[in-house]
Motif scaffolding. Structure first.
Motif, PDB file in Angstrom:
ATOM      1  N   LEU A 156      12.385   0.609  11.349  1.00 18.87           N
ATOM      2  CA  LEU A 156      12.183  -0.651  12.075  1.00 18.87           C
ATOM      3  C   LEU A 156      10.723  -1.052  12.185  1.00 18.87           C
ATOM      4  O   LEU A 156      10.419  -2.200  12.504  1.00 18.87           O
ATOM      5  N   GLY A 157       9.809  -0.124  11.905  1.00 16.27           N
ATOM      6  CA  GLY A 157       8.394  -0.449  12.040  1.00 16.27           C
ATOM      7  C   GLY A 157       7.884  -0.068  13.406  1.00 16.27           C
ATOM      8  O   GLY A 157       8.622  -0.102  14.409  1.00 16.27           O
ATOM      9  N   ALA A 158       6.602   0.280  13.471  1.00 11.61           N
ATOM     10  CA  ALA A 158       6.023   0.825  14.699  1.00 11.61           C
ATOM     11  C   ALA A 158       6.099  -0.142  15.875  1.00 11.61           C
ATOM     12  O   ALA A 158       6.213   0.262  17.031  1.00 11.61           O
ATOM     13  N   GLU A 159       6.039  -1.451  15.590  1.00 12.70           N
ATOM     14  CA  GLU A 159       5.961  -2.425  16.678  1.00 12.70           C
ATOM     15  C   GLU A 159       7.332  -2.889  17.171  1.00 12.70           C
ATOM     16  O   GLU A 159       7.441  -3.587  18.169  1.00 12.70           O
ATOM     17  N   ALA A 160       8.388  -2.506  16.465  1.00 11.25           N
ATOM     18  CA  ALA A 160       9.729  -3.003  16.811  1.00 11.25           C
ATOM     19  C   ALA A 160      10.433  -2.048  17.768  1.00 11.25           C
ATOM     20  O   ALA A 160      10.243  -0.842  17.718  1.00 11.25           O
ATOM     21  N   GLU A 161      11.234  -2.614  18.636  1.00 14.32           N
ATOM     22  CA  GLU A 161      12.079  -1.811  19.512  1.00 14.32           C
ATOM     23  C   GLU A 161      13.505  -1.903  19.008  1.00 14.32           C
ATOM     24  O   GLU A 161      14.018  -2.985  18.775  1.00 14.32           O
ATOM     25  N   GLY A 162      14.149  -0.774  18.859  1.00 18.19           N
ATOM     26  CA  GLY A 162      15.511  -0.777  18.344  1.00 18.19           C
ATOM     27  C   GLY A 162      16.434   0.020  19.232  1.00 18.19           C
ATOM     28  O   GLY A 162      16.010   0.702  20.162  1.00 18.19           O
ATOM     29  N   VAL A 163      17.706  -0.038  18.916  1.00 20.25           N
ATOM     30  CA  VAL A 163      18.705   0.703  19.661  1.00 20.25           C
ATOM     31  C   VAL A 163      19.305   1.760  18.738  1.00 20.25           C
ATOM     32  O   VAL A 163      19.647   1.482  17.597  1.00 20.25           O
ATOM     33  N   LEU A 164      19.370   2.989  19.228  1.00 24.67           N
ATOM     34  CA  LEU A 164      19.984   4.081  18.485  1.00 24.67           C
ATOM     35  C   LEU A 164      21.414   4.248  18.976  1.00 24.67           C
ATOM     36  O   LEU A 164      21.651   4.618  20.133  1.00 24.67           O
ATOM     37  N   VAL A 165      22.378   3.930  18.105  1.00 23.25           N
ATOM     38  CA  VAL A 165      23.794   4.067  18.458  1.00 23.25           C
ATOM     39  C   VAL A 165      24.303   5.371  17.854  1.00 23.25           C
ATOM     40  O   VAL A 165      24.311   5.530  16.636  1.00 23.25           O
ATOM     41  N   GLN A 166      24.704   6.288  18.713  1.00 22.34           N
ATOM     42  CA  GLN A 166      25.210   7.577  18.250  1.00 22.34           C
ATOM     43  C   GLN A 166      26.659   7.750  18.672  1.00 22.34           C
ATOM     44  O   GLN A 166      27.001   7.554  19.841  1.00 22.34           O
ATOM     45  N   ALA A 167      27.502   8.082  17.733  1.00 18.49           N
ATOM     46  CA  ALA A 167      28.916   8.292  18.036  1.00 18.49           C
ATOM     47  C   ALA A 167      29.090   9.580  18.831  1.00 18.49           C
ATOM     48  O   ALA A 167      28.522  10.613  18.474  1.00 18.49           O
ATOM     49  N   ASP A 168      29.846   9.498  19.904  1.00 17.67           N
ATOM     50  CA  ASP A 168      30.137  10.683  20.703  1.00 17.67           C
ATOM     51  C   ASP A 168      31.386  11.360  20.138  1.00 17.67           C
ATOM     52  O   ASP A 168      32.410  11.497  20.797  1.00 17.67           O
ATOM     53  N   LEU A 169      31.284  11.726  18.876  1.00 14.91           N
ATOM     54  CA  LEU A 169      32.418  12.316  18.162  1.00 14.91           C
ATOM     55  C   LEU A 169      31.937  13.574  17.456  1.00 14.91           C
ATOM     56  O   LEU A 169      30.959  13.525  16.718  1.00 14.91           O
ATOM     57  N   LYS A 170      32.578  14.654  17.686  1.00 16.35           N
ATOM     58  CA  LYS A 170      32.202  15.897  17.013  1.00 16.35           C
ATOM     59  C   LYS A 170      33.233  16.183  15.937  1.00 16.35           C
ATOM     60  O   LYS A 170      34.419  16.304  16.220  1.00 16.35           O
ATOM     61  N   LYS A 171      32.764  16.279  14.716  1.00 15.76           N
ATOM     62  CA  LYS A 171      33.657  16.583  13.601  1.00 15.76           C
ATOM     63  C   LYS A 171      34.046  18.048  13.669  1.00 15.76           C
ATOM     64  O   LYS A 171      33.186  18.934  13.729  1.00 15.76           O
ATOM     65  N   ASP A 172      35.331  18.314  13.683  1.00 17.77           N
ATOM     66  CA  ASP A 172      35.812  19.694  13.726  1.00 17.77           C
ATOM     67  C   ASP A 172      35.786  20.277  12.315  1.00 17.77           C
ATOM     68  O   ASP A 172      36.428  19.743  11.410  1.00 17.77           O
ATOM     69  N   ILE A 173      35.004  21.330  12.136  1.00 10.47           N
ATOM     70  CA  ILE A 173      34.873  21.972  10.815  1.00 10.47           C
ATOM     71  C   ILE A 173      35.491  23.362  10.875  1.00 10.47           C
ATOM     72  O   ILE A 173      35.117  24.181  11.721  1.00 10.47           O
ATOM     73  N   ARG A 174      36.446  23.615   9.978  1.00 11.60           N
ATOM     74  CA  ARG A 174      37.033  24.937   9.873  1.00 11.60           C
ATOM     75  C   ARG A 174      36.479  25.611   8.624  1.00 11.60           C
ATOM     76  O   ARG A 174      36.722  25.154   7.507  1.00 11.60           O
TER      77      ARG A 174
END
Length: 806
Positions: A197-215
């Motif tokens: 986004l560049g040093a001067e820009a403010e952005g939003v970090l959207v993180q999924a609250d989902l944990k992938k189950d790995i077997r």
């Protein structure tokens, strides 16, 4: 509320995830940002429906380009095109989507220029080609969105720098531009967003609250080798893999190198001929046609198994496979998670992955990777900074199109992460390079590419413009040759150095078949199918990558588990390895997590010093050179060096002054960088690195389509420039960059420093065993193989191993 998404999801019978709704809301609010979610949960739709809603809410819908969607892979571009067009068709929208990559024909490109689609899906290189076209400002004037897919793959490469530069120019043209990145999980997500986004820009970090189950399950061999050595490629365990393939509808078998993929494909067919037609191979050197067929066959569910490399790591959208087999060390935590995610590629499904170690010590990595995944030890992506070669190329690209003014361009590039520290003097030196060839090449007319007229820098020569457009990009590799059947069918590409070793009549394995070399013509290796079972296996130079720093942490942690737990509580892998660890303890020592094991052994081959930092092969190569330099400064000596992922060996004819060296601080960080410079042939490494830099910067023309310049000519020309700059312009920015990249990326100097710093706080455990130990033998085998490369070294090694076991 997003009416388009709500309608489409309702018609599909799906419920949107929270992260998708959050992304739609952020885009509706006019925000930029970075989206992070597991593979297979609909990241594309999370951004795409936000883009659509913004477009249809405009009072006056624009007729020009509205959204630019950048992906790192042409195959991924095609999948995004299919997914987004499906939405437009399902909802009967008049939102047109186009595709522009290196494969797009010239007529379609011209149509896109005259009548732009609302969205264009493309690659970083194609964006720069558009910026090198006349009138690009008008073409991009109505742009509202740029979406960068798989940003985690781009951020640690010069292709990521291309994206940064393109965004800096597009923001100047469209100040209200919204930028969104889509990324898998990496260790420095916040930094990745700031870079995008560049040093001067403010952005939003959207993180999924989902944990992938790995077997995950580690496949264990029938018998344990107490003295293992790398080189089996895991094929001894093929009979354990076949039941997995038969038990599942579809399986991906990931290898780390293209040569290993070729070997596994051949061996699987030899072991199970009934799989013919149901098994395929996929790697980056095969033709687009062959790869597309494999991807389509996976999508239609007609393949039981595909042996592949990282060419199927990214989000290419084929039907989810049932299970994944990772053959050999995954080398990194994020890479393992990415590959595991190719199975169960739907919300709520479990990813099933088998880890197949190729030798006994690699079994330890099964426990390490499980620990790393559980504790989220994800690697960071190191971004490039001060890449002057890309900046020089970019200057010429802008000069080829509508030209640029120096003050405006300097202000733009200073806002990027890569060039934030560049001074005006350095920027002006880049200008001098494109206008006069710098301080040393000013007498050569061909380097006077750009001219300044009334303060605007432009390219006026049509020849310069044409050659530059052919050279745009930051992907560098060894010279490639086309592999073609005698009848004319194109099978793929192979590195020139491999073919140059063969004579007509020699056979080699490629694209899963045995081929005979008929002749070499220009850049084509003409071949025909061969009978028999023996042939050379190509190895590609790009297949060599080390374990990551976090993976090293996880490996060292296994020693804590061994020392803290009792055998019944060990992870399955460590329990299986108990006899090997017992043998290591009996002959030498099993180090703790905060100890460094050093073994000094004398054999008939000489005096061996083995050190086990568990930091990865590349770091070990650098460390070994530094230790050798420090030892030889005490007493003159010559050393041969060998290394693997777990440790390194120094071999000398004479006794090694080890005790004195330890008293002097053999593993100290004091004067470390001086010792790196003195102990490693940095100059030769920088000379080789300079070849790539010279190509990107346009100092060396790499050839026309179908007629690339031969590797030896490229090396000779770039080597000449390297020598000239060293002698007459030692402060040259491109020369300095070559040395910086050697330190940062080839030697991983900062990681090497951290290793020495960590070791300085550890207890040194010095052992003098009578014989080679289970830890030492694999490293010894590396040097043994080199000494007897023209003999049956495997038989010699097996004989030596039998003596040790006896």
């Amino acid at each position: 509320m997003n009416v388009f998404a709500d309608t489409w999801f309702f018609n599909k019978g799906w419920q949107p995830h929270r992260f998708q709704q959050d992304t739609w809301a952020a885009i509706a609010d006019g925000r930029s940002g970075l989206l992070n979610a597991p593979t297979g949960y609909g990241k594309t739709f999370a951004v795409w429906f936000g883009v659509l809603q913004r477009y249809y809410r405009m009072e006056r819908r624009k007729k020009g380009l509205h959204c630019l969607w950048i992906t790192p892979l042409k195959a991924l571009s095609a999948e995004i095109l299919q997914a987004t067009r499906r939405v437009s068709e399902d909802l009967e929208l008049d939102y047109r989507i186009g595709l522009r990559t290196g494969d797009t024909d010239i007529n379609e490109r011209q149509r896109q220029r005259k009548a732009p689609p609302q969205a264009l899906i493309t690659t970083p290189e194609s964006v720069h080609l558009l910026l090198a076209s006349k009138g690009y400002r008008d073409y991009f004037s109505e742009l509202e969105f740029v979406v960068v897919d798989e940003w985690h793959e781009l951020v640690g490469s010069k292709r990521g720098v291309l994206v940064e530069l393109a965004l800096s120019r597009l923001r100047t043209i469209c100040p209200a531009l919204r930028v969104w990145g889509i990324s898998a999980t990496i260790g420095n997500l916040e930094e990745a967003m700031d870079i995008l986004l560049g040093a001067e820009a403010e952005g939003v970090l959207v993180q999924a609250d989902l944990k992938k189950d790995i077997r995950m399950e580690t496949l264990l061999p029938e018998a344990l080798e107490k003295f293992p050595w790398a080189g089996h490629l895991g094929t001894k365990m093929i009979n354990q893999v076949l039941p997995i393939i038969y038990a599942h509808q579809s399986t991906l078998l990931f290898t780390n190198t293209r040569s290993q993929a070729e070997i596994w494909y051949h061996q699987l067919l030899a072991a199970a001929p009934d799989l013919a037609g149901a098994i395929a191979i996929h790697h980056g050197s095969l033709s687009n046609e062959l790869r597309a067929w494999v991807e389509d066959a996976l999508h239609r569910g007609i393949l039981k198994a595909v042996v592949c490399t990282s060419s199927l790591d990214l989000g290419v959208d084929f039907r989810p496979v049932d299970c994944v087999v990772q053959i050999g060390s995954p080398k990194g935590v994020a890479r393992f998670i990415q590959r595991a995610g190719r199975s169960g590629h739907r919300p709520g499904e479990t990813s099933k992955i088998y880890f197949l170690p190729t030798h006994s010590l690699e079994i330890m990595e099964g426990a390490a990777i499980r620990y790393a995944v559980y504790n989220g030890l994800l690697e960071q992506r190191l971004p490039y900074v001060r890449s002057f070669d890309v900046l020089v190329q970019y200057m010429v690209s802008l000069a080829v199109s509508d030209g640029f003014r120096a003050d405006e361009l300097y202000a733009e590039v200073k806002r990027t992460h890569c060039y934030a520290s560049v001074t005006r003097e350095e920027f002006d030196e880049c200008l001098l390079l494109v206008t006069k060839g710098g301080r040393t090449l000013d007498t050569y007319e061909e380097f006077h590419k750009v001219v300044a007229e009334n303060g605007r820098y432009q390219v006026t020569s049509k020849r310069v413009a044409m050659r530059h457009r052919l050279s745009i990009g930051a992907i560098v590799s060894d010279a490639m040759m086309q592999v073609k059947l005698l009848g004319g069918k194109h099978l793929g590409t192979i590195e020139e150095w491999f073919i140059s070793r063969l004579q007509p009549g020699d056979t080699f394995w490629f694209s899963g078949r045995l081929l005979e070399l008929v002749r070499v013509k220009d850049i084509q290796a003409v071949v025909r199918p061969a009978a028999g079972r023996k042939g050379a296996v190509p190895s590609w130079m790009g297949g060599r990558f080390p374990i990551s720093d976090n993976f090293g942490i996880a490996l060292r942690h296994t020693f804590a588990e061994l020392n803290e737990r009792k055998p019944p509580a060990y992870p399955a892998e460590l329990l299986f390895l108990q006899p090997l660890f017992d043998e290591q303890r009996r002959i030498s020592e099993l180090p703790a997590e905060d100890e460094l094991l050093v073994e000094y052994i004398r054999t008939r081959y000489g005096h061996h010093l083995f050190v086990f930092p568990f930091e990865g092969k590349l770091v070990h190569e650098g460390m070994a050179a530094v230790i050798a330099y420090r030892l030889s400064s005490i007493r003159k000596a010559s050393f041969s060096i060998a290394s693997n992922e777990y440790g390194f060996e120094l071999l000398c004819d004479d006794p090694i002054p080890l005790e004195e060296a330890l008293r002097r601080g053999l593993f100290s960080t004091e004067k470390l960088f001086d010792d790196i410079r003195n102990g490693i042939n940095i100059r030769e490494m920088a000379r080789r690195k300079f070849r790539d830099i010279a190509g990107i910067a346009g100092l060396v023309f790499q050839g026309y389509p179908g007629k690339p310049m031969k590797t030896k000519h490229l090396q000779a020309n770039s080597g000449l420039f390297f020598s000239v700059f060293e002698d007459y312009d030692p402060g040259n920015l491109l020369l300095r960059q070559a040395y910086d990249e050697v330190y940062d990326f080839q030697l991983e100097a900062s990681r090497m420093y951290k290793a020495f710093d960590r070791i300085s706080t550890h207890r040194i455990v010095l052992q003098r065993p009578a014989n080679l130990t289970p830890f030492a033998f694999p490293v010894f085998a590396e040097s043994f193989r080199e000494r007897y490369s023209n003999e049956d070294w495997q038989a010699r090694l097996e004989k030596l191993k039998a003596q040790l076991e006896a």
